[in-house]
Design a protein around this motif. Structure first.
Motif, PDB file in Angstrom:
ATOM      1  N   LYS A   1      36.933  62.734  81.336  1.00 47.46           N
ATOM      2  CA  LYS A   1      35.818  62.853  80.391  1.00 47.46           C
ATOM      3  C   LYS A   1      35.081  64.183  80.545  1.00 47.46           C
ATOM      4  O   LYS A   1      34.769  64.849  79.557  1.00 47.46           O
ATOM      5  N   LEU A   2      34.806  64.575  81.790  1.00 44.91           N
ATOM      6  CA  LEU A   2      34.114  65.843  82.007  1.00 44.91           C
ATOM      7  C   LEU A   2      35.009  67.011  81.599  1.00 44.91           C
ATOM      8  O   LEU A   2      34.549  67.958  80.957  1.00 44.91           O
ATOM      9  N   GLY A   3      36.278  66.950  81.939  1.00 48.75           N
ATOM     10  CA  GLY A   3      37.212  67.994  81.549  1.00 48.75           C
ATOM     11  C   GLY A   3      37.261  68.176  80.038  1.00 48.75           C
ATOM     12  O   GLY A   3      37.258  69.312  79.536  1.00 48.75           O
ATOM     13  N   ALA A   4      37.268  67.080  79.303  1.00 47.74           N
ATOM     14  CA  ALA A   4      37.288  67.157  77.836  1.00 47.74           C
ATOM     15  C   ALA A   4      36.026  67.830  77.301  1.00 47.74           C
ATOM     16  O   ALA A   4      36.096  68.669  76.395  1.00 47.74           O
ATOM     17  N   LEU A   5      34.871  67.479  77.861  1.00 46.76           N
ATOM     18  CA  LEU A   5      33.612  68.114  77.425  1.00 46.76           C
ATOM     19  C   LEU A   5      33.618  69.614  77.712  1.00 46.76           C
ATOM     20  O   LEU A   5      33.180  70.413  76.879  1.00 46.76           O
ATOM     21  N   LEU A   6      34.102  70.003  78.873  1.00 47.84           N
ATOM     22  CA  LEU A   6      34.120  71.420  79.234  1.00 47.84           C
ATOM     23  C   LEU A   6      35.081  72.210  78.348  1.00 47.84           C
ATOM     24  O   LEU A   6      34.810  73.355  77.992  1.00 47.84           O
ATOM     25  N   ARG A   7      36.177  71.594  77.961  1.00 44.08           N
ATOM     26  CA  ARG A   7      37.124  72.271  77.068  1.00 44.08           C
ATOM     27  C   ARG A   7      36.516  72.509  75.692  1.00 44.08           C
ATOM     28  O   ARG A   7      36.832  73.501  75.048  1.00 44.08           O
ATOM     29  N   THR A   8      35.639  71.618  75.245  1.00 42.58           N
ATOM     30  CA  THR A   8      35.042  71.790  73.906  1.00 42.58           C
ATOM     31  C   THR A   8      34.144  73.018  73.831  1.00 42.58           C
ATOM     32  O   THR A   8      33.891  73.514  72.737  1.00 42.58           O
ATOM     33  N   VAL A   9      33.669  73.521  74.979  1.00 49.60           N
ATOM     34  CA  VAL A   9      32.838  74.730  74.971  1.00 49.60           C
ATOM     35  C   VAL A   9      33.652  75.967  75.345  1.00 49.60           C
ATOM     36  O   VAL A   9      33.097  77.031  75.597  1.00 49.60           O
ATOM     37  N   GLY A  10      34.973  75.823  75.408  1.00 51.50           N
ATOM     38  CA  GLY A  10      35.842  76.966  75.615  1.00 51.50           C
ATOM     39  C   GLY A  10      36.224  77.272  77.042  1.00 51.50           C
ATOM     40  O   GLY A  10      36.828  78.310  77.306  1.00 51.50           O
ATOM     41  N   LEU A  11      35.887  76.398  77.977  1.00 46.28           N
ATOM     42  CA  LEU A  11      36.291  76.630  79.362  1.00 46.28           C
ATOM     43  C   LEU A  11      37.714  76.121  79.581  1.00 46.28           C
ATOM     44  O   LEU A  11      38.156  75.181  78.921  1.00 46.28           O
TER      45      LEU A  11
END
Length: 117
Positions: free
Chosen positions: A18-28
């Motif tokens: 879940k955290l990985g998915a959120l971080l990917r949405t901001v381009g990380l």
């Protein structure tokens, strides 16, 4: 929670996903481990030279998910130890359930301002 006080692997894996998915949405860029993830900002600073890019391939931060003293899963910052071969040191970030707050803090740590300072 298991008998030894650790969070079950499935629970930790779910929080990491879940955290990985959120971080990917901001381009990380996110690399997943069994109990941790490493988020990276690979954006180059304006005017970076080839030598600078080779020495600094991007900002990165590791966070680990594990239970706190009460058994509640938490996010912990992983900071490098005092020497190169020392184990990482953990600093509490927030409960694992506070995903948006954790993602915002990690994103802020890895932010690279636009243009010259």
């Amino acid at each position: 929670m298991t008998a030894d006080g650790t969070a079950p692997t499935e629970e930790v894996g779910g929080w990491l996903d879940k955290l990985g998915a959120l971080l990917r949405t901001v381009g990380l860029v996110v690399a997943m481990g069994e109990t941790s993830l490493i988020a990276r900002n690979i954006r180059e600073p304006e005017g970076a030279t080839a030598a600078g890019r080779a020495m600094n391939p991007g900002l990165r931060q590791e966070v680990v998910c594990q239970p706190d003293a009460t058994g509640v899963p938490w996010w912990f910052w992983v900071w490098q130890g005092p020497t190169r071969d020392a184990p990482g040191e953990l600093e509490p970030l927030c409960p694992a359930a506070n995903l948006e707050w954790a993602a915002e803090r990690i994103t802020r740590v890895l932010a690279m301002p636009e243009g010259p300072p």
